[in-house]
Each structure stands twice: as structure tokens, then as C-alpha cells.
Design an enzyme around this catalytic site. Sequence first.
Site, PDB file in Angstrom:
ATOM      1  N   GLU A 256     -27.025  47.323   2.668  1.00  0.00           N
ATOM      2  CA  GLU A 256     -25.719  46.837   3.159  1.00  0.00           C
ATOM      3  C   GLU A 256     -25.324  47.785   4.300  1.00  0.00           C
ATOM      4  O   GLU A 256     -25.256  47.389   5.459  1.00  0.00           O
ATOM      5  CB  GLU A 256     -24.682  46.864   2.028  1.00  0.00           C
ATOM      6  CG  GLU A 256     -23.272  46.451   2.464  1.00  0.00           C
ATOM      7  CD  GLU A 256     -22.227  46.569   1.339  1.00  0.00           C
ATOM      8  OE1 GLU A 256     -22.494  47.227   0.322  1.00  0.00           O
ATOM      9  OE2 GLU A 256     -21.126  45.990   1.516  1.00  0.00           O
TER      10      GLU A 256
ATOM     11  N   HIS B 207     -23.433  36.553  -5.763  1.00  0.00           N
ATOM     12  CA  HIS B 207     -22.932  37.893  -5.405  1.00  0.00           C
ATOM     13  C   HIS B 207     -21.416  37.837  -5.328  1.00  0.00           C
ATOM     14  O   HIS B 207     -20.834  37.585  -4.270  1.00  0.00           O
ATOM     15  CB  HIS B 207     -23.562  38.328  -4.070  1.00  0.00           C
ATOM     16  CG  HIS B 207     -23.256  39.742  -3.680  1.00  0.00           C
ATOM     17  ND1 HIS B 207     -24.027  40.445  -2.775  1.00  0.00           N
ATOM     18  CD2 HIS B 207     -22.268  40.595  -4.057  1.00  0.00           C
ATOM     19  CE1 HIS B 207     -23.530  41.660  -2.620  1.00  0.00           C
ATOM     20  NE2 HIS B 207     -22.452  41.765  -3.369  1.00  0.00           N
TER      21      HIS B 207
HETATM   22  N1  HPA Z   1     -21.033  47.011  -1.994  1.00  0.00           N
HETATM   23  C1  HPA Z   1     -21.082  47.968  -2.920  1.00  0.00           C
HETATM   24  N2  HPA Z   1     -20.292  47.984  -3.971  1.00  0.00           N
HETATM   25  C2  HPA Z   1     -19.397  47.017  -4.124  1.00  0.00           C
HETATM   26  C3  HPA Z   1     -19.299  46.009  -3.204  1.00  0.00           C
HETATM   27  C4  HPA Z   1     -20.168  46.003  -2.094  1.00  0.00           C
HETATM   28  O1  HPA Z   1     -20.170  45.114  -1.210  1.00  0.00           O
HETATM   29  N3  HPA Z   1     -18.287  45.199  -3.642  1.00  0.00           N
HETATM   30  C5  HPA Z   1     -17.840  45.713  -4.797  1.00  0.00           C
HETATM   31  N4  HPA Z   1     -18.509  46.819  -5.100  1.00  0.00           N
HETATM   32 ZN    ZN Z   2     -21.317  43.481  -3.507  1.00  0.00          ZN
END
Ligand code: HPA
Ligand code: ZN
Length: 350
Positions: free
Chosen positions: A208, A25
Site C-alpha cells: 500500500e 477489503h
Molecule cells: N491499511 C492498513 N491498515 C488499515 C487500513 C489500511 O488501508 N485500513 C484500516 N486499517
Molecule cells: Zn485496508
Amino acid sequence: MFKVPPVPASRLPALLRAMPKAELHIHIEGSLEPELIFALAQRNGVPLPYASVEELRRAYAFTNLQSFLDIYYAGASVLLHEQDFYDMARAYLARAVADHVAHAEIFFDPQTHTARGVPIETVINGLHRACEDARTELGISATLILCFLRHLSEESAFETLEQAQPLLDKIVGVGLDSSEVGHPPEKFARVFARCRELGLHLVAHAGEEGPPAYIWSALDVLKVERIDHGVQAVHDALLMQRLAQDRIALTVCPLSNQKLQVFPNLADHNLGKLLDAGLAATVNSDDPAYFGGYINENFTQVFAATGLTARNAYQLAWNSFEASFASSADKRNWEHQLKEVFERCYEHDD
Ligand code: HPA
Ligand code: ZN
């Protein structure tokens, strides 16, 4: 799996740094350091709304995902030519080698570039050439995952897939990133179904900032093989069971979660909970140039803050290889190297 004896706390950071690992990631545009942003801006004659590297760095005070994304997309505006994409990826890969990353699966956001008139082949060819050169010159294995921006339409994602079609031998899979809340995975059901037919691997950011329902739909509607982040899963016991039973890997990014206020205090991070529940969690850097550290910094800081052990370290590194889209032969080879590093660590016991 290898039975890991305890390691004194004082020796753990060195072991975390030395152990071989996969990074699953990492957004390549998020590896663009302020110094490289300024160098590329100058090389390409792109004006920046910041007077200096220091001023740009001072703007990295995020309150949530969106506040980061606004700056992250602005930073990517300096990338115009194939060599720019090559240089960015090469810098990341060299940095990853220093952190004993044996294998990286690198996200990139083509729509961020095609929207500015940069052809998709410029993006993919530059990144791919960097991966190929790094394999021979740096000894790191690296592949590419094309991410669709979820704040854009399904139509735009389909258009991007069509543009990428002649280059699909240069990517291993597709992902879904950008602003999560309000853009559930279902929005991309048909695009992901098409990618599946094309034989691409599938992953998606989910849980997230968004709810567990987004993780369920990433699994059941998009049929992804891994969940990026996924830390909100702890609020749904049934989902935790599902993730554990199906060995669905979560690509967790501790410093990202801290900087974007998902866990403002790293000591409260739930990585240990995920591992204790039997989930295939991994540790990753997400956007290292913006969140204050590459993968080893993520390992050492989250271990120091939450009191994770050598056994957890072994499990996380092993999970990272197991969850990768590399060949079985490569996985066994890296897992063997991992065991050797741990065994050597015990040979030096006093
Ligand atoms: N989340 C969503 N989109 C993203 C992220 C993330 O952590 N990092 C770069 N694009
Ligand atoms: Zn990401």
C-alpha cells in the site's frame, strides 16, 4: 469468460452500480460513520475529543496511512458491547446491499478492542450475529477475517489467536493490517504458519505504502492467498509476472489510495495498468466512512477518472467472486447473475 461489448460512457455508471459484486477489503471499524460514533459514545458514556459530527468530519484530512490510523483507532473507542459491534456491522451490510454487494469478507481488528478491556468474544459474537441475520434478512452473504495489527508484537498476535481459538468457526481467515512501513510481513511468519495449520485462509496488506519486497514476503513467507492493496507491485516487473501467473488477487481501494496520498490524483491510479498486465485486481472501499465512499462510489469515481471500460467492469466484478473464499457453487451462481445483468444492459440498446 463472457465477451463484453462496449457500453456508452453515459450508461457505464448505472451498470457499475447495478452489477453484483463481492467486497473483499472492508475494515468494519472503518465503516463506522461519524453519526454512529456519536450515538454509541452517548449510549456508552464514552467522552469524545470532538464537539460535533461536523467537527469530527473536519478532522478527516489525512496525509498518509498513519495520520488516518490515529483517528480510526480513536473512533473505535466507542465500541464496548456486543450490540455495538452488531449495530456497526448491520449498518455496513445494509449499505452494501444497496450497492449490490452479494458477498462481503469483513476485516476486524480484535486487538483494538481487547487492548481496551473488551473481550474478544464480545467482538466476534456481535459481528458474527450481524452476518447471520443479514444473510436471512437482507440476502447478503458475509464472513469475517480477523486481522492482526502489525505495529504490535508477534507475541500479541499469538495471544490474540489463542483468545480467538474457541471462536474459529466464526471466522474464515486472518489478515494483517495497520502501519505498514517498518513492519514487514516476516515479523508474523510463525503466527501465519500456525493459522495455516489451523486451516484458516490467509491474506495480508502489502504494497500500500510499503515496497514490492513486502508483497514478495507476504507471498513467500506468509503464504497468503490474496494481497490487500498491492498497488506498489507495478515497480517490480518480476513480481507483476508472479501475481499474474498465480492469479493472486489484489484488493485495490481507489478512494483510500487517493485520500491517503498514495495516488493523490485519482486519474493517476494504476488500476488499469494492473488489469492490462493480467492481474486479478478487485475494487473495494477499505474504510468507507473515512474515505468518502462505499464500493459503488469507488467504482464510479475510479472509472470516471481513468477511463476504464465495461469490459474492465465485468472483469473486476468477476475477479471479486473468483478471489473470494466462498464455495464454488456460490461463485458460479454470482458469476451467472453478473452475466445476466450485463446481458440485460445490451437488450436495452437503442
Ligand atoms: N491499511 C492498513 N491498515 C488499515 C487500513 C489500511 O488501508 N485500513 C484500516 N486499517
Ligand atoms: Zn485496508
